[in-house]
Design an enzyme around this catalytic site. Sequence first.
Site, PDB file in Angstrom:
ATOM      1  N   HIS A   1      94.269  21.485  29.198  1.00  0.00           N
ATOM      2  CA  HIS A   1      94.353  20.131  29.757  1.00  0.00           C
ATOM      3  C   HIS A   1      93.067  19.329  29.534  1.00  0.00           C
ATOM      4  CE1 HIS A   1      98.197  20.974  31.498  1.00  0.00           C
ATOM      5  NE2 HIS A   1      97.730  21.883  32.339  1.00  0.00           N
TER       6      HIS A   1
ATOM      7  N   HIS B   1     102.990  24.083  31.553  1.00  0.00           N
ATOM      8  CA  HIS B   1     102.593  22.671  31.511  1.00  0.00           C
ATOM      9  C   HIS B   1     102.244  22.258  30.079  1.00  0.00           C
ATOM     10  CE1 HIS B   1     101.489  24.208  35.563  1.00  0.00           C
ATOM     11  NE2 HIS B   1     102.045  23.085  35.953  1.00  0.00           N
TER      12      HIS B   1
ATOM     13  N   ASP C   1     102.508  31.041  33.290  1.00  0.00           N
ATOM     14  CA  ASP C   1     103.065  30.345  34.453  1.00  0.00           C
ATOM     15  C   ASP C   1     104.490  29.856  34.225  1.00  0.00           C
ATOM     16  OD1 ASP C   1     101.966  28.649  32.581  1.00  0.00           O
ATOM     17  OD2 ASP C   1     100.891  27.397  34.018  1.00  0.00           O
TER      18      ASP C   1
END
Length: 342
Positions: free
Chosen positions: A158, A195, A282
């Site tokens: 990120h 993500h 995740d």
Amino acid sequence: MKAFYAEEQKRHDPKAFLSSGAAQPNPEKPERVEILLAGALSAGCTIERPGNHGLGPVSAVHTPEYLDFLEHIYTRWQRIEGASAEVIPNIHPIARNGSYPASAVGQAGYHMADTACPISGETWQSALWSAWSAVEAAEAVISGAPAAYALCRPPGHHAFADVAGGFCFINNSAVAAQVLRRTASRVAILDVDLHHGNGTQGIFYARPDVLTVSLHADPVRFYPFFWGHADERGEGPGLGYNFNLPLPRKSADAAFLEALEVAFQRIRAFSPDALVVALGLDAFEGDPFGGLSVTTPGFSRIGEAIAKLGLPAVIVQEGGYLCDELGDNLTAFLTGFGGKTR
């Protein structure tokens, strides 16, 4: 398979983050490391300590302005009367093409996308050693290893060239890809985290030498919200070199593996010389974030499928948070990839 990790990576210990406006314990805990180390050992990995590679590999993908901020902001923050124990932004620019603030508070807002990446006195060194683990893994692959695992903590995907976010400070996957570019004319990054790897996308968005491919929960109602949509294809010379595959919430093994085959088509068309796998665990059905529903056997199948690309690969740890199966999921992926034999 060799795995790389330094004890300094455990020192970063963020206390909280905001989720839907409420303070929550930060899930990016140092305890993740022990579980992941055990998972790597169970897959037959040998753990090695990386060397100190200086700022060269990091500054190849991050601006000097940003790295100077990361190194010094904690000390500057502590001089502010009444400041929080960790650096946490409270204001953000609505555009980033104007002037650069001189104050610590202004720079925190400029260089930190959200409240999920608080900076303590240990963060800078932990992030550097995390990045150096990725560097060492990439250099092992350059030296002839078919694959290497970087236990990168804190994670990195990120982090943009000049912005931290989502628990990430230095973009370890981008660092690894840039190191591989020393000998590889083209590198593909395949991000399988829950993500979207928005920072990785941003770093390479205008470049044709690094293909970025991401499978992730659809961001229309999920972090990082503003990036990761299917119509984001790159820009300028990089147009057509970014490929996003957003998945419906709770997608399980079959849907993930089906999307992975679509990702492989794009990677094969790019014909890279090396691969970086941004490995998020995740996507697991029992992960605290609960976005997708990949099973432990599913991670084994994902690893096996990626290995069949036949590319020299650096596996960089991204997400995957505290749950009973976290270590088992890493073992499953690495074993599926060939962790006991490669």
